[in-house]
Every structure is written in C-alpha cells, then in structure tokens.
Design a protein around this motif. Structure first.
Motif, mmCIF file in Angstrom:
data_model
loop_
_atom_site.group_PDB
_atom_site.id
_atom_site.type_symbol
_atom_site.label_atom_id
_atom_site.label_comp_id
_atom_site.label_asym_id
_atom_site.label_seq_id
_atom_site.Cartn_x
_atom_site.Cartn_y
_atom_site.Cartn_z
ATOM 1 N N ALA A 72 0.827 -1.216 0.000
ATOM 2 C CA ALA A 72 0.000 0.000 0.000
ATOM 3 C C ALA A 72 0.854 1.256 0.000
ATOM 4 C CB ALA A 72 -0.931 -0.013 1.214
ATOM 5 N N GLN A 73 2.045 1.189 0.613
ATOM 6 C CA GLN A 73 2.902 2.361 0.731
ATOM 7 C C GLN A 73 3.750 2.604 -0.517
ATOM 8 O OE1 GLN A 73 4.964 1.124 4.236
ATOM 9 N NE2 GLN A 73 3.361 1.829 5.641
ATOM 10 N N ALA A 74 4.030 1.549 -1.268
ATOM 11 C CA ALA A 74 4.829 1.685 -2.490
ATOM 12 C C ALA A 74 3.982 2.316 -3.602
ATOM 13 C CB ALA A 74 5.347 0.322 -2.930
ATOM 14 N N LEU A 75 4.651 2.789 -4.641
ATOM 15 C CA LEU A 75 3.936 3.287 -5.806
ATOM 16 C C LEU A 75 3.124 2.154 -6.430
ATOM 17 C CD1 LEU A 75 6.759 5.412 -7.500
ATOM 18 C CD2 LEU A 75 4.945 6.222 -5.971
ATOM 19 N N ASN A 76 1.966 2.479 -6.995
ATOM 20 C CA ASN A 76 1.193 1.426 -7.649
ATOM 21 C C ASN A 76 1.921 0.957 -8.912
ATOM 22 O OD1 ASN A 76 0.503 3.190 -9.828
ATOM 23 N ND2 ASN A 76 -1.253 3.957 -8.691
ATOM 24 N N LEU A 77 1.385 -0.067 -9.567
ATOM 25 C CA LEU A 77 2.086 -0.670 -10.709
ATOM 26 C C LEU A 77 2.317 0.341 -11.827
ATOM 27 C CD1 LEU A 77 0.256 -4.130 -10.853
ATOM 28 C CD2 LEU A 77 2.466 -3.592 -9.814
ATOM 29 N N ARG A 78 1.300 1.140 -12.147
ATOM 30 C CA ARG A 78 1.442 2.112 -13.242
ATOM 31 C C ARG A 78 2.468 3.179 -12.899
ATOM 32 N NH1 ARG A 78 -3.965 4.842 -15.422
ATOM 33 N NH2 ARG A 78 -4.283 2.631 -15.941
ATOM 34 N N ASP A 79 2.400 3.709 -11.690
ATOM 35 C CA ASP A 79 3.346 4.761 -11.299
ATOM 36 C C ASP A 79 4.768 4.208 -11.149
ATOM 37 O OD1 ASP A 79 1.280 6.560 -11.316
ATOM 38 O OD2 ASP A 79 0.990 6.549 -9.141
ATOM 39 N N SER A 80 4.874 2.967 -10.736
ATOM 40 C CA SER A 80 6.193 2.346 -10.611
ATOM 41 C C SER A 80 6.838 2.223 -11.983
ATOM 42 C CB SER A 80 6.063 0.964 -9.963
ATOM 43 O OG SER A 80 5.652 1.066 -8.611
ATOM 44 N N ARG A 81 6.070 1.774 -12.962
ATOM 45 C CA ARG A 81 6.601 1.664 -14.313
ATOM 46 C C ARG A 81 7.002 3.035 -14.850
ATOM 47 N NH1 ARG A 81 6.341 -1.649 -18.925
ATOM 48 N NH2 ARG A 81 6.710 -0.382 -20.788
ATOM 49 N N ALA A 82 6.176 4.029 -14.597
ATOM 50 C CA ALA A 82 6.480 5.381 -15.070
ATOM 51 C C ALA A 82 7.780 5.888 -14.461
ATOM 52 C CB ALA A 82 5.322 6.309 -14.733
ATOM 53 N N LEU A 83 8.001 5.595 -13.177
ATOM 54 C CA LEU A 83 9.234 6.028 -12.528
ATOM 55 C C LEU A 83 10.438 5.313 -13.132
ATOM 56 C CD1 LEU A 83 10.756 7.616 -10.393
ATOM 57 C CD2 LEU A 83 10.245 5.802 -8.753
ATOM 58 N N LEU A 84 10.309 4.017 -13.407
ATOM 59 C CA LEU A 84 11.408 3.278 -14.032
ATOM 60 C C LEU A 84 11.737 3.857 -15.401
ATOM 61 C CD1 LEU A 84 10.387 -0.391 -13.137
ATOM 62 C CD2 LEU A 84 12.215 0.963 -12.088
ATOM 63 N N GLU A 85 10.712 4.205 -16.153
ATOM 64 C CA GLU A 85 10.953 4.817 -17.469
ATOM 65 C C GLU A 85 11.610 6.176 -17.336
ATOM 66 O OE1 GLU A 85 6.998 4.803 -19.015
ATOM 67 O OE2 GLU A 85 7.244 2.864 -20.039
ATOM 68 N N GLN A 86 11.193 6.947 -16.341
ATOM 69 C CA GLN A 86 11.796 8.258 -16.111
ATOM 70 C C GLN A 86 13.257 8.126 -15.733
ATOM 71 O OE1 GLN A 86 9.676 10.643 -13.201
ATOM 72 N NE2 GLN A 86 11.523 11.775 -12.676
ATOM 73 N N MET A 87 13.566 7.170 -14.850
ATOM 74 C CA MET A 87 14.960 6.960 -14.444
ATOM 75 C C MET A 87 15.799 6.480 -15.631
ATOM 76 S SD MET A 87 14.340 5.168 -10.728
ATOM 77 C CE MET A 87 16.095 5.125 -10.332
ATOM 78 N N ARG A 88 15.205 5.633 -16.457
ATOM 79 C CA ARG A 88 15.931 5.140 -17.646
ATOM 80 C C ARG A 88 16.233 6.303 -18.592
ATOM 81 N NH1 ARG A 88 18.485 4.587 -21.330
ATOM 82 N NH2 ARG A 88 18.757 2.799 -22.743
ATOM 83 N N GLY A 89 15.279 7.197 -18.764
ATOM 84 C CA GLY A 89 15.490 8.334 -19.660
ATOM 85 C C GLY A 89 16.524 9.314 -19.166
ATOM 86 N N ALA A 90 16.740 9.330 -17.853
ATOM 87 C CA ALA A 90 17.709 10.256 -17.269
ATOM 88 C C ALA A 90 19.143 9.757 -17.402
ATOM 89 C CB ALA A 90 17.390 10.490 -15.794
ATOM 90 N N LEU A 91 19.327 8.527 -17.828
ATOM 91 C CA LEU A 91 20.690 7.972 -17.929
ATOM 92 C C LEU A 91 21.244 8.140 -19.348
ATOM 93 C CD1 LEU A 91 20.372 4.682 -15.860
ATOM 94 C CD2 LEU A 91 21.840 6.629 -15.359
#
Length: 320
Positions: free
Chosen positions: A301-320
């Motif tokens: 419940a405290q972690a990002l949901n599945l959609r937001d988690s994926r979005a964060l992974l994509e954002q981190m990938r784009g920053a590299l």
C-alpha cells in the motif's frame, strides 16, 4: 571390534534414500547391522541457525551420528578419539560443516574401519553458487505458487542482469575468485527460469524494490541502464510478475526491519525467509508469518502502484 556397518549395505543407498525429499521429513532411520537407529532430523527451520548446506552433507552427518551413538559414544568421547572438538563433531553431524579428510579417516578408525564413511565422503558436496543458508529456500522456490519479495539492499536476484550480479558480488568483501564468481552468477541466472509462465502452474510474483537501490547505480551508469531496461522488459513479458517501487520519500514505512520474502507452496502452506550478513533464517511459525504478511500488505500500500512504478522506471531510464 566387529564392523558396525556391513560393507554390503552401501552408505550411498542411505544417502540417496535420505536425500529424496530429505528436507521435508522429521524422522530418519539408518540401518546398522540389522538394527534400526532412530532419531530426530538434524536440520532446523526457523531457529536462526544455518540450514543444511546440501542433502548429501546433511545425510553424511546423520550417518556419522547414527554410527557414533550405536558405538555408545557421546560427542565429547567421540571427539577425543578423532581429535576434534565436540563442537566440530556437532557441526559435521548437523550438516553444517564439510568433513575434511582427517576427520573422515579418524572417524573410520573410531567407528569400525568399514570404509563406508571413506567411500561416502567422495559424494559429499555443497551446492555451488548459492549461499549455504539459502539453498533450502531455493529448492522451495522451484515449486512455489506465490512469492513475495521486499528488498532494500540490492535488486532481488530474480530480477538482476548478469552485469549487475557481477557488480554486486565484486562490491562486497571477500572478493571471490573467477571460478566462484562464475558459479554464483550462473546460479543466480538459473534461478530466473522461475519467472517463466511455461510452468504447469506459473508462480505469482510480487516485488517491492526501494528506489534508492536504483539511484545508487551499482556497477555504474551502463550497468544501471541495462538493469532498468531489463526490469521494464520483465514487466512487459511476464504477466505473472508485479514490480512496485518504494519512493525515496515515504514517512510511514513498514519495512524498516529489513528485507523479507514470503512463499506459498502447492499445498497452500506459507513460509518466510529473512536474510542478514552471512546468515539467513527460514521461518515456518504461522504466527511469525502472519506478522510478515501484515507488513508486506502495508508495504504494497505504501509503495507506488504498478502504473506509477513503471512510469518512474521509465523516467529513471530516460535520465541515464
């Protein structure tokens, strides 16, 4: 002194029989000169000690214990005869220590010199690549129908790339030699077959990973870039895998006691596993498991949901 283990009773037969599902039984029986020596299983679950390092190693220890007790010797008395401490004898009997050649030879002399222990010692081995305390859990993983993992130290092994795995192993002293490193990397890669949906009953996986683990960039930018690509690929290609990211800022956090894993067997029994430095603990107590289920539910419940988690992974990938 007459032989206490008939040569025709090959010890390897005992090892093979005991190893077949050995980690699920609670009693063992060893045939000695036509008599049965009965005792309790020597592996422990959920008591904080290191689980058995291999079925053959544990079985060898059980047979040493059976022969010693048949000879009427306490561990201390036997230790005096073989010139090892009673603590070393206990470690061998409990399957926690690999018997060296001098122990095997001394034990043979003290227990009738039948050659049984000497022959069996050649078949005693540790399972390469996996930490000793993790092997029983790894066997249970192979048939699990549910596996939940919260990790705050490194990306879970089932989600790692080869480059990331190597970087992890090379980061923590003592640094392994090339052979050990290759064994560990190969063992970890082999475990990832568990993610497959081609199994008759695919396992349902839930992973909760701290964002900080990815921000750390273990192994460097290139390794992290490949890792993020791999995580996104796992999400896309494995419908049985859910990955959630715990954000850096989370004022209320149910995982402050450290990483945890929960596993459901095909018989719908639940086990838990927690790991620290140089040790691990397999938990079977339903009360403890209930508490860990509550914690894992909170973490989800405290972690990002599945959609937001994926979005964060994509954002981190784009920053590299």
């Amino acid at each position: 002194m007459p032989p206490i283990w008939p040569p025709e009773r090959a010890l390897l037969q005992v090892i093979a029989a005991y190893a077949d599902g050995a980690y699920t039984v609670t009693d063992w029986t060893v045939l000695v000169t036509g008599r049965h020596h009965e005792g309790r299983e020597v592996a422990y679950v959920g008591d904080g000690v290191e689980p058995e390092s291999s079925d053959s190693l544990r079985t060898f220890g059980a047979v040493v214990q059976a022969l010693r007790e048949h000879a009427g010797l306490s561990r201390e008395e036997f230790g005096e005869r073989v010139r090892f401490s009673k603590h070393t004898v206990a470690s061998v009997e409990l399957g926690r220590r690999m018997p060296d050649e001098s122990f095997v030879e001394a034990a043979e002399q003290a227990l009738g010199n039948t050659g049984a222990l000497r022959r069996a010692a050649g078949y005693v081995a540790r399972q390469p690549g996996l930490a000793a305390w993790f092997r029983r859990w790894a066997r249970m993983e192979a048939t699990a129908i549910s596996l939940y993992t919260y990790e705050c130290r490194v990306v879970p092994g089932l989600l790692q790339t080869e480059a990331y795995t190597r970087a992890v192993f090379l980061s923590v002293p003592p640094i392994p030699n090339d052979q050990k490193l290759d064994d560990r990397v190969a063992a970890r890669a082999a475990r990832q077959d568990l993610l497959s949906t081609r199994r008759e009953r695919p396992c349902a996986f839930s992973f909760i990973v701290e964002q900080a683990l990815l921000e750390r960039r273990t192994g460097g930018d290139e390794v992290t870039r490949e890792l993020l690509d791999h995580l996104l690929e796992v999400i896309d290609q494995h419908r049985n895998v859910e990955i959630q990211v715990m954000p850096l800022r989370q004022p209320t956090h149910a995982g402050l006691d450290g990483p945890l894993q929960l596993l459901e067997t095909p018989e719908n029994q639940w086990f838990a596993y927690s790991e620290g430095q140089k040790n691990g603990r397999l938990i079977a107590d339903p009360k403890e498991i209930s508490v860990l289920h509550q914690r894992y539910g909170k973490l989800r419940a405290q972690a990002l949901n599945l959609r937001d988690s994926r979005a964060l992974l994509e954002q981190m990938r784009g920053a590299l």
